[in-house]
Design a protein around this motif. Structure first.
Motif, PDB file in Angstrom:
ATOM      1  N   THR A  33       7.106   8.697   2.046  1.00 25.46           N
ATOM      2  CA  THR A  33       8.235   8.247   2.860  1.00 25.46           C
ATOM      3  C   THR A  33       8.923   7.094   2.137  1.00 25.46           C
ATOM      4  OG1 THR A  33       6.768   6.832   4.151  1.00 25.46           O
ATOM      5  CG2 THR A  33       7.285   8.982   5.085  1.00 25.46           C
ATOM      6  N   VAL A  34      10.147   6.836   2.493  1.00 23.24           N
ATOM      7  CA  VAL A  34      10.958   5.866   1.756  1.00 23.24           C
ATOM      8  C   VAL A  34      10.547   4.430   2.073  1.00 23.24           C
ATOM      9  CG1 VAL A  34      12.923   7.428   1.583  1.00 23.24           C
ATOM     10  CG2 VAL A  34      12.747   5.870   3.523  1.00 23.24           C
ATOM     11  N   ALA A  35      10.815   3.556   1.110  1.00 23.01           N
ATOM     12  CA  ALA A  35      10.574   2.127   1.308  1.00 23.01           C
ATOM     13  C   ALA A  35      11.349   1.657   2.528  1.00 23.01           C
ATOM     14  CB  ALA A  35      11.001   1.346   0.072  1.00 23.01           C
ATOM     15  N   GLY A  36      10.735   0.762   3.298  1.00 21.15           N
ATOM     16  CA  GLY A  36      11.351   0.260   4.518  1.00 21.15           C
ATOM     17  C   GLY A  36      10.879   0.977   5.765  1.00 21.15           C
ATOM     18  N   LEU A  66      -1.822 -11.146   3.459  1.00 22.39           N
ATOM     19  CA  LEU A  66      -2.655 -11.738   2.421  1.00 22.39           C
ATOM     20  C   LEU A  66      -2.953 -10.820   1.243  1.00 22.39           C
ATOM     21  CD1 LEU A  66      -5.184 -13.661   4.698  1.00 22.39           C
ATOM     22  CD2 LEU A  66      -3.124 -14.541   3.566  1.00 22.39           C
ATOM     23  N   ASN A  67      -2.764  -9.525   1.411  1.00 20.38           N
ATOM     24  CA  ASN A  67      -3.040  -8.610   0.305  1.00 20.38           C
ATOM     25  C   ASN A  67      -2.090  -7.414   0.364  1.00 20.38           C
ATOM     26  OD1 ASN A  67      -4.225  -7.546   2.623  1.00 20.38           O
ATOM     27  ND2 ASN A  67      -6.067  -6.844   1.593  1.00 20.38           N
ATOM     28  N   TYR A  68      -2.063  -6.641  -0.689  1.00 14.99           N
ATOM     29  CA  TYR A  68      -1.176  -5.472  -0.811  1.00 14.99           C
ATOM     30  C   TYR A  68       0.293  -5.829  -0.576  1.00 14.99           C
ATOM     31  CZ  TYR A  68      -5.374  -2.567  -0.936  1.00 14.99           C
ATOM     32  OH  TYR A  68      -6.579  -1.999  -1.283  1.00 14.99           O
ATOM     33  N   THR A  69       0.667  -7.025  -0.984  1.00 20.09           N
ATOM     34  CA  THR A  69       2.053  -7.462  -0.783  1.00 20.09           C
ATOM     35  C   THR A  69       3.033  -6.699  -1.672  1.00 20.09           C
ATOM     36  OG1 THR A  69       1.704  -9.274  -2.354  1.00 20.09           O
ATOM     37  CG2 THR A  69       1.398  -9.765   0.001  1.00 20.09           C
ATOM     38  N   ASP A  70       2.525  -5.956  -2.647  1.00 22.61           N
ATOM     39  CA  ASP A  70       3.395  -5.111  -3.463  1.00 22.61           C
ATOM     40  C   ASP A  70       3.725  -3.797  -2.765  1.00 22.61           C
ATOM     41  OD1 ASP A  70       0.661  -4.409  -3.709  1.00 22.61           O
ATOM     42  OD2 ASP A  70       1.060  -3.323  -5.574  1.00 22.61           O
ATOM     43  N   LYS A  71       2.966  -3.436  -1.736  1.00 26.73           N
ATOM     44  CA  LYS A  71       3.164  -2.166  -1.040  1.00 26.73           C
ATOM     45  C   LYS A  71       3.620  -2.317   0.414  1.00 26.73           C
ATOM     46  CE  LYS A  71      -0.296   0.210  -3.857  1.00 26.73           C
ATOM     47  NZ  LYS A  71       0.625   0.466  -4.900  1.00 26.73           N
ATOM     48  N   PHE A  72       3.364  -3.485   1.011  1.00 32.11           N
ATOM     49  CA  PHE A  72       3.687  -3.713   2.417  1.00 32.11           C
ATOM     50  C   PHE A  72       4.349  -5.075   2.592  1.00 32.11           C
ATOM     51  CE2 PHE A  72       0.029  -0.893   2.321  1.00 32.11           C
ATOM     52  CZ  PHE A  72       0.341   0.073   3.264  1.00 32.11           C
ATOM     53  N   ARG A  73       5.068  -5.219   3.691  1.00 31.77           N
ATOM     54  CA  ARG A  73       5.604  -6.528   4.077  1.00 31.77           C
ATOM     55  C   ARG A  73       5.689  -6.586   5.599  1.00 31.77           C
ATOM     56  NH1 ARG A  73      10.957  -7.118   5.668  1.00 31.77           N
ATOM     57  NH2 ARG A  73      12.245  -5.265   5.432  1.00 31.77           N
ATOM     58  N   ILE A  85       6.485  -0.467   4.714  1.00 32.78           N
ATOM     59  CA  ILE A  85       6.099  -0.209   3.331  1.00 32.78           C
ATOM     60  C   ILE A  85       7.247  -0.649   2.422  1.00 32.78           C
ATOM     61  CG2 ILE A  85       4.490   1.654   3.891  1.00 32.78           C
ATOM     62  CD1 ILE A  85       6.641   3.650   2.963  1.00 32.78           C
ATOM     63  N   THR A  86       6.900  -1.118   1.230  1.00 33.02           N
ATOM     64  CA  THR A  86       7.919  -1.568   0.282  1.00 33.02           C
ATOM     65  C   THR A  86       8.136  -0.551  -0.833  1.00 33.02           C
ATOM     66  OG1 THR A  86       6.285  -2.762  -1.011  1.00 33.02           O
ATOM     67  CG2 THR A  86       7.437  -3.994   0.728  1.00 33.02           C
ATOM     68  N   GLN A  87       7.317   0.501  -0.838  1.00 34.30           N
ATOM     69  CA  GLN A  87       7.458   1.577  -1.806  1.00 34.30           C
ATOM     70  C   GLN A  87       6.811   2.828  -1.239  1.00 34.30           C
ATOM     71  OE1 GLN A  87       4.272   1.379  -5.097  1.00 34.30           O
ATOM     72  NE2 GLN A  87       4.667  -0.772  -4.608  1.00 34.30           N
ATOM     73  N   SER A  88       7.192   3.961  -1.766  1.00 36.06           N
ATOM     74  CA  SER A  88       6.598   5.222  -1.349  1.00 36.06           C
ATOM     75  C   SER A  88       5.118   5.228  -1.711  1.00 36.06           C
ATOM     76  CB  SER A  88       7.333   6.370  -2.044  1.00 36.06           C
ATOM     77  OG  SER A  88       6.813   7.597  -1.634  1.00 36.06           O
ATOM     78  N   LEU A  89       4.279   5.717  -0.794  1.00 34.18           N
ATOM     79  CA  LEU A  89       2.833   5.755  -1.016  1.00 34.18           C
ATOM     80  C   LEU A  89       2.377   7.190  -1.245  1.00 34.18           C
ATOM     81  CD1 LEU A  89       1.766   3.296   1.824  1.00 34.18           C
ATOM     82  CD2 LEU A  89       2.177   2.765  -0.585  1.00 34.18           C
ATOM     83  N   ASP A  90       1.432   7.380  -2.158  1.00 36.07           N
ATOM     84  CA  ASP A  90       0.905   8.698  -2.485  1.00 36.07           C
ATOM     85  C   ASP A  90      -0.542   8.778  -2.009  1.00 36.07           C
ATOM     86  OD1 ASP A  90       0.038  11.090  -3.551  1.00 36.07           O
ATOM     87  OD2 ASP A  90       0.807  10.692  -5.562  1.00 36.07           O
ATOM     88  N   ARG A  91      -0.800   9.672  -1.071  1.00 36.04           N
ATOM     89  CA  ARG A  91      -2.138   9.811  -0.491  1.00 36.04           C
ATOM     90  C   ARG A  91      -3.188  10.189  -1.533  1.00 36.04           C
ATOM     91  NH1 ARG A  91      -5.883  12.931   2.231  1.00 36.04           N
ATOM     92  NH2 ARG A  91      -6.487  12.134   4.274  1.00 36.04           N
ATOM     93  N   GLU A  92      -2.793  10.958  -2.540  1.00 31.05           N
ATOM     94  CA  GLU A  92      -3.745  11.366  -3.570  1.00 31.05           C
ATOM     95  C   GLU A  92      -4.194  10.171  -4.422  1.00 31.05           C
ATOM     96  OE1 GLU A  92      -1.034  13.331  -2.785  1.00 31.05           O
ATOM     97  OE2 GLU A  92      -2.333  14.764  -1.767  1.00 31.05           O
ATOM     98  N   GLN A  93      -3.369   9.138  -4.515  1.00 33.39           N
ATOM     99  CA  GLN A  93      -3.762   7.938  -5.261  1.00 33.39           C
ATOM    100  C   GLN A  93      -4.611   6.993  -4.411  1.00 33.39           C
ATOM    101  OE1 GLN A  93      -0.244   6.106  -6.813  1.00 33.39           O
ATOM    102  NE2 GLN A  93       0.049   7.695  -8.360  1.00 33.39           N
ATOM    103  N   GLN A  94      -4.227   6.821  -3.148  1.00 37.56           N
ATOM    104  CA  GLN A  94      -4.986   5.979  -2.217  1.00 37.56           C
ATOM    105  C   GLN A  94      -4.634   6.413  -0.804  1.00 37.56           C
ATOM    106  OE1 GLN A  94      -4.868   1.809  -3.120  1.00 37.56           O
ATOM    107  NE2 GLN A  94      -5.984   1.227  -1.286  1.00 37.56           N
ATOM    108  N   ASP A  95      -5.656   6.761  -0.017  1.00 36.60           N
ATOM    109  CA  ASP A  95      -5.385   7.311   1.314  1.00 36.60           C
ATOM    110  C   ASP A  95      -5.541   6.307   2.448  1.00 36.60           C
ATOM    111  OD1 ASP A  95      -8.128   7.061   1.264  1.00 36.60           O
ATOM    112  OD2 ASP A  95      -8.542   9.084   1.983  1.00 36.60           O
TER     113      ASP A  95
END
Length: 125
Positions: A33-36, A66-73, A85-95
């Motif tokens: 899904t898209v960032a935001g 406190l963590n995962y600030t590159d992926k969430f806000r 989310i701040t970027q698209s997430l791929d379930r196959e990389q991390q679920d």
């Protein structure tokens, strides 16, 4: 006898740390899904996840991811925090992501856990 008028001021001591409304939070977001996009409370996406703390001293609360600030806000709306989310997430990389959110009244703090599951979407549509 002598009399005097006294003015006594009782100060409110900041003796309560912020308390989250939930011990921990669980949310979901679709992969790719898209960032935001806002993290939601169910896999079908019916309600946005609301993170909120209260302070019995009545002081304002600030929130920090406190963590995962590159992926969430966090996005504040009134006294509620929404997780985006701040970027698209791929379930196959991390679920699944286990985030820590801190609430502070300027002196005292408290932390809660937010577990976000990345929901599988068909990559071949």
């Amino acid at each position: 006898p002598a009399y005097a008028n006294l003015l006594i001021t009782v100060l409110d001591l900041n003796d309560h740390s912020p308390e989250f409304e939930e011990w921990d939070y669980e949310g979901f977001v679709g992969e790719n899904t898209v960032a935001g996009t806002t993290v939601v409370t169910t896999q079908d996406g019916a309600e946005p996840l609301e993170i909120r703390a209260v302070d019995l001293d009545g002081t304002d609360i600030t929130y920090t991811l406190l963590n995962y600030t590159d992926k969430f806000r966090l996005r504040p709306v009134g006294h509620v925090q929404y997780l985006l989310i701040t970027q698209s997430l791929d379930r196959e990389q991390q679920d699944m992501y286990q985030l820590s959110v801190m609430a502070s009244d300027g002196e005292l703090t408290n932390t809660t856990t937010v577990v976000v599951t990345v929901v599988d979407r068909n990559d071949f549509t």
